[in-house]
Scaffold this active site. Structure first.
Site, PDB file in Angstrom:
ATOM      1  N   GLN A  72     -21.849 -22.479  20.633  1.00 25.58           N
ATOM      2  CA  GLN A  72     -21.984 -22.131  22.043  1.00 25.58           C
ATOM      3  C   GLN A  72     -22.753 -20.822  22.204  1.00 25.58           C
ATOM      4  OE1 GLN A  72     -18.243 -21.032  23.683  1.00 25.58           O
ATOM      5  NE2 GLN A  72     -18.879 -21.196  25.817  1.00 25.58           N
ATOM      6  N   GLY A  73     -23.870 -20.862  22.924  1.00 31.44           N
ATOM      7  CA  GLY A  73     -24.699 -19.657  23.067  1.00 31.44           C
ATOM      8  C   GLY A  73     -24.589 -19.076  24.460  1.00 31.44           C
ATOM      9  N   SER A  92     -22.402 -15.699  25.272  1.00 29.70           N
ATOM     10  CA  SER A  92     -22.259 -14.239  25.319  1.00 29.70           C
ATOM     11  C   SER A  92     -23.455 -13.518  24.715  1.00 29.70           C
ATOM     12  CB  SER A  92     -21.009 -13.803  24.539  1.00 29.70           C
ATOM     13  OG  SER A  92     -19.872 -14.319  25.144  1.00 29.70           O
ATOM     14  N   SER A 122     -19.419 -18.425  17.238  1.00 27.07           N
ATOM     15  CA  SER A 122     -18.677 -18.906  16.077  1.00 27.07           C
ATOM     16  C   SER A 122     -19.341 -20.161  15.561  1.00 27.07           C
ATOM     17  CB  SER A 122     -17.209 -19.157  16.428  1.00 27.07           C
ATOM     18  OG  SER A 122     -17.107 -20.102  17.433  1.00 27.07           O
ATOM     19  N   GLU A 153     -13.568 -26.205  28.085  1.00 29.14           N
ATOM     20  CA  GLU A 153     -13.052 -25.346  27.026  1.00 29.14           C
ATOM     21  C   GLU A 153     -11.596 -24.988  27.308  1.00 29.14           C
ATOM     22  OE1 GLU A 153     -14.451 -21.271  26.927  1.00 29.14           O
ATOM     23  OE2 GLU A 153     -14.192 -21.169  24.760  1.00 29.14           O
ATOM     24  N   GLU A 162      -8.161  -9.611  31.069  1.00 29.26           N
ATOM     25  CA  GLU A 162      -8.473  -8.980  32.345  1.00 29.26           C
ATOM     26  C   GLU A 162      -9.213  -9.964  33.268  1.00 29.26           C
ATOM     27  OE1 GLU A 162      -8.922  -7.549  29.381  1.00 29.26           O
ATOM     28  OE2 GLU A 162      -7.582  -5.821  29.478  1.00 29.26           O
TER      29      GLU A 162
END
Lengths: 379, 398, 379, 398
Positions: free
Chosen positions: B131-132, B134, B166, B249, B382
């Site tokens: 997964q690209g 962040s 990851s 997800e 948060e």
């Protein structure tokens, strides 16, 4: 009442901070992670030159003769630098054991050497039973032929692999209580039958060892103090070392708070520095509360250790209970507020996080010390 | 209200259970004491084969439509599968990002060609997905991402950097979010690409974590050419598509987390029963008992809250408040569990694998350190609280 | 698996919510604070007409024959309204004790009356020792002359002052374990020697009494079930009532969250609604997490009570441990986020806050139930 | 560093101790079991006389300059006085708002006339002071207050409302913040008045709290005429003056809180020793022991942090980080203490005064309920954390 540091102590702090910034930056700490010794001879010699290896020993033994509050200042700065190496094991554990229980000649010989950086002595008292009370000591010392034969296993011994000698707590009699029948022996690291294995630890800045003694023969002169009365001095050493450890923890916690505050000022999310969000700001405030209280209770304990000795066990346990929790919480908050970057090896936070965790359980965790407080306040 | 399985569900469970009994790799289960958080990096090859075997047995893609290689079953069967795998301490499913995110998103937004091309190979683990999303300066504030994709004929040319990726070392494809219109408002100029990780110009740099392990990676793009047909869901529509992926997800995590927590808890109780505290078995200590019982309760609460959410899904409704709390609760409980695992070990907590003195071969030390990322990865605590406050409770934005 | 409410249950919820909004607004609750009975005959009769006083009793005893999950829905709504009055004591404690341990004729007579609103029965089992286990029961029942003589003191008895009869737990033998030798007796409130005193309580919506028995004579027919075997049914009653209490607590907690959320949307500080600040928003999110988990674990327990009876003690204790903490935390957060206004008598929050506190310690607090969970999972 | 008292301080302590031994009102001390939080409303007359006796003995206004009736001593003597009063369970000082806030503020900002007129009567308790800051729509955001004061010749005419005004029923004077320039930025149009509570148009309405008690009040102003000479520190300069008052409040609270916490803790330990839990003395329960020990530690930490702050004051430095944490820490610890007091009582926690079954005459029930306001009054915990974040740590404003 004057519950603050003296000008001399503030100067010591400034000197130490500068020294560690120069001599012990995190690049140095990281080099020491995989270094078996955990310290360089050069760095150690510099500590000796500063007079810090003998800071609290009497001048007669090569020391500087300062007090525990002075030591607290230095320990805070060492904690701030996550300083690696056997300072804690040699100056505090082994050294204090010698000071408390050693004969005049043992003190003269070894404390002088420790102060000069010429020798290191550690304390081997914990065992696989992982206890912190007198019952921890089960290693057998049998008397005979003008000396003693020691057999058993010590675990979690700080820096035994680089020590020149070990103060070994052993059982010489099975008394009415676990406190009776403990004796201390000064054993050279190269004694026959004594084997040291370095253990792989989470906090790689602090080395722990397994020490196996198989029928290790020592002469009667190796006995420190009187036979069977070793627990009292040992307990005093542990209380004092605990207070010093708390000071080191306070320094580390303050450093995490500083790093986190700085990061929160510059890291931007949704168009604003994250420190402007109450989610971050309030947690940083919680960290400050913990850090300040941790310092207060540690400073008190440090003062007590020198001035109100009867109160030392209570003060030490109060401090360790509080500071163990505080450093854990501050370290966890530090990682959380840094986000992903705080989880990386290349960021320094994990050095502190792991030191916090290791310290939390050294000499008993908060639960252990709260129970000890309960006993000492007669609950 | 009925917590029991139906007869059909029971028979599915028995099928899974029987298969696992036959097929469980012993070399794995003997290692897994403290939960499924064995460093995956060490085991990519093994896990690829394991997923293939699960797939061949019909256990991968249960909820996917049959036409795309799935079995068209409900989330309930998925839930049962995960629970049984957990109870049996089975290895995890390697291509989980493909199965839980890429696949469903492609099925939802893809062209017919895309839907035929990608999903089957996800299930069989022939093609692994990462997964690209962040970036170094776009974490919680995902939409501020800076990786650029510039149109050049039939291609887009991608430049930039992703982080916290990851499984990138092993991945064949990436779900890539990149900015295609730098002048549009930040949510409106993003496109979702299916990026071939073997394309020239893609480089992966493992990112070492505090565990010492390199589960995550940085991924760099230097003039990487992505064919136009690899756009998913339309140019500049990537935010919408990406959010869908995140919903999947969360759903997938919900399934997996319940099970992982239970495994870890069982392992912890096992540890406590083997551990001595002040000379007595730790589980006789009243304070330890309180802590373990609370973990037990919290783990059960997490399961029942999950069951309420799944029930809504099964009934065709959108899960409400009960679905939003899972991630936060899991983080809190799991991190506390790992803290207690350290506490139980006392000074032994320092010992990593590599000494006989280490408890459970030092696996707890890995899972403890790894757990610190729980409250950051997949949406920080948060951010989750903001989402609950704003979307569930309707509080105003800050 | 289908872990949600049925359409009928959702309808019951809607009906109940509307009913309590109309019949039990906070003005009514406040009137009942200083009313010794804590309820009006009119209101009680309306509950009977809704069928709610016999909701879970078999139709043969005048009940509606619904299950515990249905009851959960109703209890949540009662908690949402901080409904005053003896519903809990009469329908659940006294009524369930009759259902579990009463003879056919006792059940026929009393459950029918309870369902119709024609009588109230409470349960007197707790004593000044403030225990929740079988050792709590020390009140003596001596057998003789075709009956029993009861002597002792029961404390914290719900609504004994308005009950027509009391199920009294008494010790008829000192067995090997505290569980052996407990018997249950159905005693009319006006029995000679039985004295009831209303106690001043923090939660004025729920009345508690001291009940003194001085040589109270009851016939053999007063004995419920077999002699000395009263603990098992009593424990089942308490587990079930505990689950019902948890449902009531969930309803109250949800109401506090609703009140707080609404207030956070409209109260302005520094130019913005306070709900836009993360300090408030994140705490509201924490409240939601607690409320949702509390519901989940309570719903599970409610289902278990009807369907998996062997698991009931564990499920009840898990629920009570969780919900006790959750309601306390939610109530405290509710007051905090309301600021000063939440501390005033005229705001309704304190009604919930005090109910939360009272419920927290009824049938054992979180610590007690965690230990019970530990036992039941074989720690 | 020396925690011990100097010889002079010891002698002052002995003086206080001896006086208290002689003068302590037994009718009070016999009531005070759970700390000094006896509802004050019931005892105004008694407390007025008590303060007068303290004053006559020279124990009120220790740190005030001699010219205004004080003794010109240091905060250390103040600290010692409070500690000794606490240990002796002495009644509180009634005119604390006058002594800790109004007096010092007048001495700092007042005209020579004002400085001669007000301070002496504060010390002797001839004139009791209350604080008129908060309003229904100006709580944490104090500067948004709406009470107006309009110039009319030699007077200002005040209209508006204050709330949470403690001791207003008994007060002779109020420190009033009112808006004198509605067009100025909100911090710049406020004036600080010394308001005679006996003026026509002032009405006080007790505000019943969750304790059932009416410690706080609403105060209404209807065309109340305040002479010009009762402005303190200049027209439109009230925010600056008011903030000074708050600083004094924080200082005074710091002294008082440490002592109150210790009294409450000693009382709690006493309660625990008299309480049975599961048939055994509660203090033998390992979990109770943990909780009490933690309270002990936290109470001590609070004391030492206070000592660090006082040391800075004594040295003439401004207290730093260590002074800002007190209020938060005290709230957290005291509320937890009161929660534990309820927990120890189990079902007895419900019993208020008025039954013999109530423990300690139900005083704990009062202190427990009263403690809920701790984290709101005198600056909410949220505001305190903002202040720490911004002023101590230097984080940006939100």
């Amino acid at each position: 009442m004057d519950f603050g540091f003296s000008q001399e102590q503030e100067m010591l702090r400034a000197t130490a901070r500068k020294f560690f910034e120069n001599e012990c930056p995190s690049t140095f700490v990281r080099q020491m992670l995989d270094d078996p010794a955990g310290v360089t001879p050069d760095f150690w010699q510099k500590l000796a030159e500063q007079g810090w290896l003998g800071l609290i020993y009497p001048e007669a033994y090569g020391g500087v003769g300062l007090g525990f509050v002075d030591l607290t200042v230095l320990m805070e700065e060492m904690g701030r630098a996550v300083m690696p190496g056997p300072y804690f094991s040699s100056v505090l554990l082994g050294g204090l054991a010698l000071l408390e229980a050693g004969s005049e000649s043992q003190k003269k010989e070894w404390l002088t050497k420790i102060s000069a950086g010429a020798a290191k002595v550690t304390l081997a008292w914990t065992e696989p039973n992982a206890r912190w009370d007198a019952a921890a000591v089960t290693l057998q010392a049998r008397e005979g032929r003008g000396g003693f034969a020691l057999s058993g296993t010590k675990l979690f011994v700080h820096d035994a692999h680089t020590a020149d000698a070990l103060v070994v707590a052993a059982r010489t009699a099975n008394g009415a209580s676990p406190e009776a029948g403990v004796s201390l022996f000064l054993v050279p690291r190269d004694a026959r039958g004594l084997e040291v294995k370095l253990l792989p630890t989470m906090d790689q800045t602090r080395k722990l060892c397994e020490v196996t003694l198989k029928d290790v023969q020592v002469g009667a002169a190796a006995l420190m103090g009187e036979k069977n009365t070793g627990w009292q001095p040992l307990a005093r050493v542990v209380d004092r070392a605990t207070v010093a450890l708390c000071a080191e923890m306070c320094g580390g916690a303050q450093k995490i708070l500083d790093m986190t505050t700085e990061y929160a000022k510059i890291r931007v999310a949704f168009g604003k520095p994250i420190g402007s969000y109450q989610g971050v700001k309030h947690r940083a405030a919680d960290m400050l509360v913990d850090v300040e209280n941790a310092k207060s209770i540690t400073y008190y304990a440090a003062w007590v250790v020198d001035e109100q000795v009867a109160q030392a066990p209570l003060a030490a346990s109060m401090a360790k209970a509080y500071v163990s929790d505080a450093y854990r919480k501050v370290a966890a908050a530090g990682i959380q507020l840094h986000g992903g970057i705080g989880f990386t090896w290349e960021h320094d936070l994990h050095l502190y996080f792991k030191r916090a965790k290791g310290s939390e359980f050294t000499f008993g965790d908060a639960t252990y010390h709260r129970e000890r407080v309960a006993q000492l306040i007669n609950l | 209200m009925d917590f029991r399985l139906t007869r059909e569900q029971e028979s599915f469970r028995d099928e899974v259970r029987a298969w696992l009994r036959q097929n469980l790799p012993k070399e794995w289960t003997s290692r897994v004491i403290s939960g499924p958080d064995v460093p995956r990096v060490e085991a990519y090859k093994f896990l690829r084969e394991w997923q293939k075997r699960l797939f061949d047995a019909g256990f991968i893609g249960l909820t996917w439509p049959k036409e795309y290689g799935g079995r068209g079953l409900t989330f309930m069967e998925e839930f049962i599968l995960h629970e049984e795998m957990a109870l049996a301490k089975a290895p995890p499913v390697l291509n989980i990002l493909g199965i839980a995110m890429a696949g469903p998103t492609i099925i939802a937004y893809g062209t017919e060609e895309q839907k035929k091309r990608y999903p089957p190979k996800i299930l069989s683990c022939e093609e692994i997905w990462c997964q690209g999303y962040s970036e170094p300066n776009a974490g919680s504030d995902l939409a501020s991402l800076q990786t650029r994709a510039v149109r050049d004929g039939d291609h887009f040319v991608v430049n930039g950097q992703k982080v916290w990726t990851s499984i990138a070392q092993a991945a064949d494809w990436m779900m890539l979010l990149a900015r295609t219109d730098p002048d549009a408002p930040k949510h409106k100029g993003i496109t979702y690409f299916l990026l071939d990780m073997h394309s020239p110009g893609v480089s992966v740099r493992p990112l070492r974590q505090i565990t010492g392990d390199a589960e995550f990676n940085e991924v760099f793009f230097e003039n990487v050419r992505v064919p136009r047909e690899n756009v998913l869901g339309g140019v500049n529509n990537g935010w919408q598509v990406g959010i869908t992926t995140l919903m999947y997800e969360r759903l997938a995590l919900g399934f997996g987390l319940q099970v992982r927590l239970r495994i870890a808890l069982d392992a912890l109780v096992g540890l406590a029963k083997r551990t001595k505290k002040n000379g007595d078995v730790a589980t006789r200590d009243p304070i330890v008992r309180q802590k373990l019982a609370q973990l037990w309760i919290d783990t059960e609460a997490f399961k029942y809250t999950g069951a309420r959410a799944i029930t809504k899904l099964l009934r065709g409704e959108m899960p409400g408040a009960e679905a939003s709390t899972g991630k936060i609760w899991w983080c809190e409980t799991h991190q506390r569990l790992q803290d207690i695992a350290m506490e139980l070990q006392g000074p032994y907590h320092q010992l990593m694998g590599g000494t006989d003195w280490a408890l459970d071969q030092g696996l707890w030390q890995y899972t403890f350190l790894r757990s610190r990322a729980n409250s950051v990865e997949g949406g920080t605590t948060e951010i989750q609280k903001n989402i609950i406050g704003e979307r569930v409770l309707g509080l105003p934005k800050g």
